[in-house]
Design a protein around this motif. Structure first.
Motif, PDB file in Angstrom:
ATOM      1  N   THR A 154       0.827  -1.213   0.000  1.00  0.00           N
ATOM      2  CA  THR A 154       0.000   0.000   0.000  1.00  0.00           C
ATOM      3  C   THR A 154       0.857   1.258   0.000  1.00  0.00           C
ATOM      4  N   GLU A 155       0.303   2.331  -0.579  1.00  0.00           N
ATOM      5  CA  GLU A 155       0.939   3.649  -0.486  1.00  0.00           C
ATOM      6  C   GLU A 155       0.801   4.175   0.948  1.00  0.00           C
ATOM      7  N   ARG A 156       1.839   4.851   1.429  1.00  0.00           N
ATOM      8  CA  ARG A 156       1.785   5.369   2.808  1.00  0.00           C
ATOM      9  C   ARG A 156       0.598   6.327   3.008  1.00  0.00           C
ATOM     10  N   SER A 157       0.364   7.222   2.013  1.00  0.00           N
ATOM     11  CA  SER A 157      -0.712   8.214   2.196  1.00  0.00           C
ATOM     12  C   SER A 157      -2.079   7.519   2.314  1.00  0.00           C
ATOM     13  N   VAL A 158      -2.270   6.450   1.532  1.00  0.00           N
ATOM     14  CA  VAL A 158      -3.549   5.718   1.568  1.00  0.00           C
ATOM     15  C   VAL A 158      -3.707   5.042   2.932  1.00  0.00           C
ATOM     16  N   MET A 159      -2.604   4.414   3.375  1.00  0.00           N
ATOM     17  CA  MET A 159      -2.678   3.694   4.643  1.00  0.00           C
ATOM     18  C   MET A 159      -2.905   4.673   5.811  1.00  0.00           C
ATOM     19  N   GLU A 160      -2.235   5.816   5.754  1.00  0.00           N
ATOM     20  CA  GLU A 160      -2.405   6.796   6.832  1.00  0.00           C
ATOM     21  C   GLU A 160      -3.848   7.292   6.914  1.00  0.00           C
ATOM     22  N   LYS A 161      -4.465   7.467   5.746  1.00  0.00           N
ATOM     23  CA  LYS A 161      -5.864   7.922   5.746  1.00  0.00           C
ATOM     24  C   LYS A 161      -6.763   6.829   6.328  1.00  0.00           C
ATOM     25  N   ASP A 162      -6.512   5.576   5.918  1.00  0.00           N
ATOM     26  CA  ASP A 162      -7.331   4.460   6.431  1.00  0.00           C
ATOM     27  C   ASP A 162      -7.168   4.301   7.947  1.00  0.00           C
ATOM     28  N   ILE A 163      -5.944   4.563   8.437  1.00  0.00           N
ATOM     29  CA  ILE A 163      -5.719   4.487   9.886  1.00  0.00           C
ATOM     30  C   ILE A 163      -6.557   5.561  10.586  1.00  0.00           C
ATOM     31  N   LYS A 167      -9.891   2.197  10.248  1.00  0.00           N
ATOM     32  CA  LYS A 167      -9.999   0.894   9.588  1.00  0.00           C
ATOM     33  C   LYS A 167      -8.983  -0.125  10.104  1.00  0.00           C
ATOM     34  N   PHE A 168      -8.089   0.310  11.012  1.00  0.00           N
ATOM     35  CA  PHE A 168      -7.036  -0.606  11.472  1.00  0.00           C
ATOM     36  C   PHE A 168      -7.198  -0.976  12.948  1.00  0.00           C
ATOM     37  N   LEU A 169      -7.004  -2.261  13.199  1.00  0.00           N
ATOM     38  CA  LEU A 169      -7.044  -2.771  14.566  1.00  0.00           C
ATOM     39  C   LEU A 169      -5.779  -2.348  15.301  1.00  0.00           C
ATOM     40  N   GLU A 170      -4.667  -2.352  14.558  1.00  0.00           N
ATOM     41  CA  GLU A 170      -3.369  -1.917  15.105  1.00  0.00           C
ATOM     42  C   GLU A 170      -2.464  -1.572  13.936  1.00  0.00           C
ATOM     43  N   PHE A 171      -1.445  -0.774  14.218  1.00  0.00           N
ATOM     44  CA  PHE A 171      -0.434  -0.459  13.200  1.00  0.00           C
ATOM     45  C   PHE A 171       0.845  -0.073  13.918  1.00  0.00           C
ATOM     46  N   ALA A 172       1.971  -0.165  13.206  1.00  0.00           N
ATOM     47  CA  ALA A 172       3.252   0.207  13.817  1.00  0.00           C
ATOM     48  C   ALA A 172       4.260   0.522  12.717  1.00  0.00           C
ATOM     49  N   GLN A 173       5.243   1.332  13.103  1.00  0.00           N
ATOM     50  CA  GLN A 173       6.371   1.633  12.234  1.00  0.00           C
ATOM     51  C   GLN A 173       7.428   0.572  12.545  1.00  0.00           C
ATOM     52  N   VAL A 174       7.761  -0.268  11.548  1.00  0.00           N
ATOM     53  CA  VAL A 174       8.740  -1.346  11.793  1.00  0.00           C
ATOM     54  C   VAL A 174       9.818  -1.305  10.710  1.00  0.00           C
ATOM     55  N   HIS A 175      11.084  -1.315  11.105  1.00  0.00           N
ATOM     56  CA  HIS A 175      12.238  -1.258  10.186  1.00  0.00           C
ATOM     57  C   HIS A 175      12.052  -0.148   9.124  1.00  0.00           C
ATOM     58  N   GLY A 180       0.318  -2.751   9.296  1.00  0.00           N
ATOM     59  CA  GLY A 180      -0.898  -2.719  10.109  1.00  0.00           C
ATOM     60  C   GLY A 180      -1.869  -3.830   9.778  1.00  0.00           C
ATOM     61  N   THR A 181      -2.692  -4.161  10.784  1.00  0.00           N
ATOM     62  CA  THR A 181      -3.729  -5.179  10.627  1.00  0.00           C
ATOM     63  C   THR A 181      -5.065  -4.465  10.479  1.00  0.00           C
ATOM     64  N   SER A 182      -5.694  -4.579   9.323  1.00  0.00           N
ATOM     65  CA  SER A 182      -6.994  -3.927   9.160  1.00  0.00           C
ATOM     66  C   SER A 182      -8.060  -4.763   9.856  1.00  0.00           C
ATOM     67  N   VAL A 183      -9.109  -4.085  10.308  1.00  0.00           N
ATOM     68  CA  VAL A 183     -10.229  -4.801  10.931  1.00  0.00           C
ATOM     69  C   VAL A 183     -10.764  -5.823   9.922  1.00  0.00           C
ATOM     70  N   GLU A 184     -10.830  -5.410   8.659  1.00  0.00           N
ATOM     71  CA  GLU A 184     -11.390  -6.282   7.625  1.00  0.00           C
ATOM     72  C   GLU A 184     -10.593  -7.577   7.463  1.00  0.00           C
ATOM     73  N   SER A 185      -9.261  -7.484   7.560  1.00  0.00           N
ATOM     74  CA  SER A 185      -8.448  -8.687   7.326  1.00  0.00           C
ATOM     75  C   SER A 185      -8.704  -9.751   8.400  1.00  0.00           C
ATOM     76  N   LYS A 339     -17.270 -13.168  23.209  1.00  0.00           N
ATOM     77  CA  LYS A 339     -15.872 -12.721  23.148  1.00  0.00           C
ATOM     78  C   LYS A 339     -15.740 -11.721  22.011  1.00  0.00           C
ATOM     79  N   GLY A 340     -14.749 -10.873  22.133  1.00  0.00           N
ATOM     80  CA  GLY A 340     -14.446  -9.946  21.047  1.00  0.00           C
ATOM     81  C   GLY A 340     -15.483  -8.846  20.969  1.00  0.00           C
ATOM     82  N   GLY A 341     -15.968  -8.569  19.768  1.00  0.00           N
ATOM     83  CA  GLY A 341     -16.900  -7.469  19.566  1.00  0.00           C
ATOM     84  C   GLY A 341     -16.258  -6.394  18.723  1.00  0.00           C
ATOM     85  N   ALA A 342     -16.941  -5.244  18.603  1.00  0.00           N
ATOM     86  CA  ALA A 342     -16.432  -4.171  17.756  1.00  0.00           C
ATOM     87  C   ALA A 342     -15.096  -3.655  18.293  1.00  0.00           C
ATOM     88  N   PRO A 343     -14.114  -3.322  17.408  1.00  0.00           N
ATOM     89  CA  PRO A 343     -14.203  -3.497  15.971  1.00  0.00           C
ATOM     90  C   PRO A 343     -13.950  -4.970  15.638  1.00  0.00           C
TER      91      PRO A 343
END
Ligand SMILES: Nc1nc2c(ncn2[C@@H]2O[C@H](COP(=O)(O)OP(=O)(O)O)[C@@H](O)[C@H]2O)c(=O)[nH]1
Ligand SMILES: Nc1ncnc2c1ncn2[C@@H]1O[C@H](COP(=O)(O)OP(=O)(O)O)[C@@H](O)[C@H]1O
Length: 365
Positions: A154-163, A167-175, A180-185, A339-343
């Motif tokens: 993904t493009e960074r700008s697209v991912m940043e907007k989705d975050i 739309k993301f359960l979690e995300f991180a800057q790595v290396h 990031g893990t999207s809720v949808e995935s 268990k679980g629930g939104a998101p």
């Protein structure tokens, strides 16, 4: 019978179009923020409050993957979103998933330790039991990686907007890249009734720990730092500069892997087969394990024409269902182990048929 009457959702739906006003009497309904994917609402619906925090919505006649929904009004996620959005008028939809697909599995560990290898072995041996959560990343794809299979590149700008859009359960800057893990995935895997595997870094594991996803956390260690370097070099997927960055970061990750309360299990990946066997053991997959999907619900979902609730059991009467056996037309939906629930999804629902007695219900299966 029952301590709370069932509301015919159809009436609520007519009153403002999405049924949300059940919890918003006296408020400006136009200001309500509705998070999550809304179910399509047909005319035949039941809505049943489960305590103060959520409403169970039963869609009659819908397919089994679309008939149970939860409108959350005061769950930890909704409370958190109320803070983020600075509003009290927030609700969230979450789809109900029947049965137990097992807790999602979070696998973390430094680059090159063998996470991908172990996950691939598990998915190959138990194809119908596990599903991989396909992460998003801004890093460039490697030669053998397929977009949508290994990662969503993904493009960074697209991912940043989705975050920003939640739309993301979690995300991180790595290396140096964003992952990031999207809720949808995660939802895609839950919808297929499989157990979700997440390959994420330690920061991501911390975020998931703090989220509503009830998961098992496993950290994979190398036998030594030297072994880790050897593996990374022999994989041959990184430039020398990228490799050095991964090795530098590995030191911190190995330290963080020891954070108290973060990981439930730590496995040393020395001999691959031995480590794989330990992984299977801790997931309860010994040699005799059934390799098929064990999360299939025991019975299909009935057409409901009467609903009542006693404690955590919801009694569903279904005289429209002609099974050729009137005694099978009563069902219990057990909501005691949600268990679980939104998101994401609400798991742990159990449905079984009961037979009517003169003064109550008895269990059939
Ligand atoms: N937080 C987070 N980390 C991720 C995600 N997907 C992958 N990672 C982690 O990012 C790191 C780098 O992954 P990758 O670029 O595939 O390299 P590799 O670990 O050397 O195979 C690994 O620690 C992964 O576990 C994600 O969705 N979220
Ligand atoms: N126990 C092991 N012993 C030796 N090599 C291993 C072992 N586990 C994995 N490998 C190799 O190490 C390299 C890195 O493994 P990989 O699964 O890509 O790691 P990760 O996903 O954690 O970055 C691969 O070439 C893999 O074949």
């Amino acid at each position: 019978m029952g301590e709370a009457p069932a509301f015919l959702f159809d009436d609520l739906q007519k009153s403002n179009g999405n049924g949300v006003d059940l919890f918003c009497r006296g408020r400006e309904t136009t200001t309500i923020v509705v998070l999550g994917t809304k179910p399509s609402l047909s005319s035949d619906l039941w809505a049943l409050p489960l305590g103060e925090d959520r409403v169970l919505v039963i869609k009659n006649g819908a397919s089994t993957d679309d008939n149970l929904w939860f409108l959350e009004v005061d769950t930890p996620y909704v409370r958190q979103q109320k803070k983020v959005l600075g509003s009290d008028n927030v609700v969230a939809w979450s789809k109900g998933v029947m049965g137990y697909a097992g807790k999602p599995i979070v696998i973390s560990g430094p680059s090159g330790v063998g996470k991908g290898t172990l996950i691939a072995m598990l998915m190959k041996e138990f194809p119908s039991m596990f599903g991989f959560s396909v992460s998003h990343t801004t890093r460039a794809s490697r030669e053998k990686e397929v977009n949508g299979v290994h990662y969503h590149f993904t493009e960074r700008s697209v991912m940043e907007k989705d975050i920003k859009d939640g739309k993301f359960l979690e995300f991180a800057q790595v290396h140096g890249n964003l992952y990031g893990t999207s809720v949808e995935s995660v939802e895609v895997v839950a919808d297929s009734g499989k157990r979700c595997i997440l390959d994420i870094d330690v920061q991501g594991a911390k975020s998931v720990r703090a989220s509503s996803l009830d998961a098992i956390f496993i950290f994979i260690c190398p036998p030594s730092y030297e072994d880790l370097e050897k593996r990374l070099r022999s994989r041959g997927t990184e430039t020398e500069e990228q490799l050095q960055k991964r090795l530098r970061n590995a030191k911190g990750e190995l330290e963080q892997g020891k954070s108290p309360g973060l990981f439930d299990h730590v496995l040393v990946n020395d001999d691959l087969e031995a480590c794989y066997q330990s992984l299977k053991n801790l997931l309860g997959l010994d040699k005799s394990a059934d390799k098929t999907n064990q999360s299939v619900p025991k019975i299909g979902f009935p057409m409901v024409n009467l609903v009542s609730k006693v404690g955590n059991k919801i009694y569903l009467n279904s005289t429209m269902l002609n099974l050729g056996n009137a005694s099978k037309n009563s069902f219990v939906l057990d909501v005691s182990s949600l268990k679980g629930g939104a998101p994401g999804r609400t798991r742990g629902l159990d449905l079984y048929s009961v037979f009517s007695l003169a003064n109550g219900f008895g269990m059939l299966s």
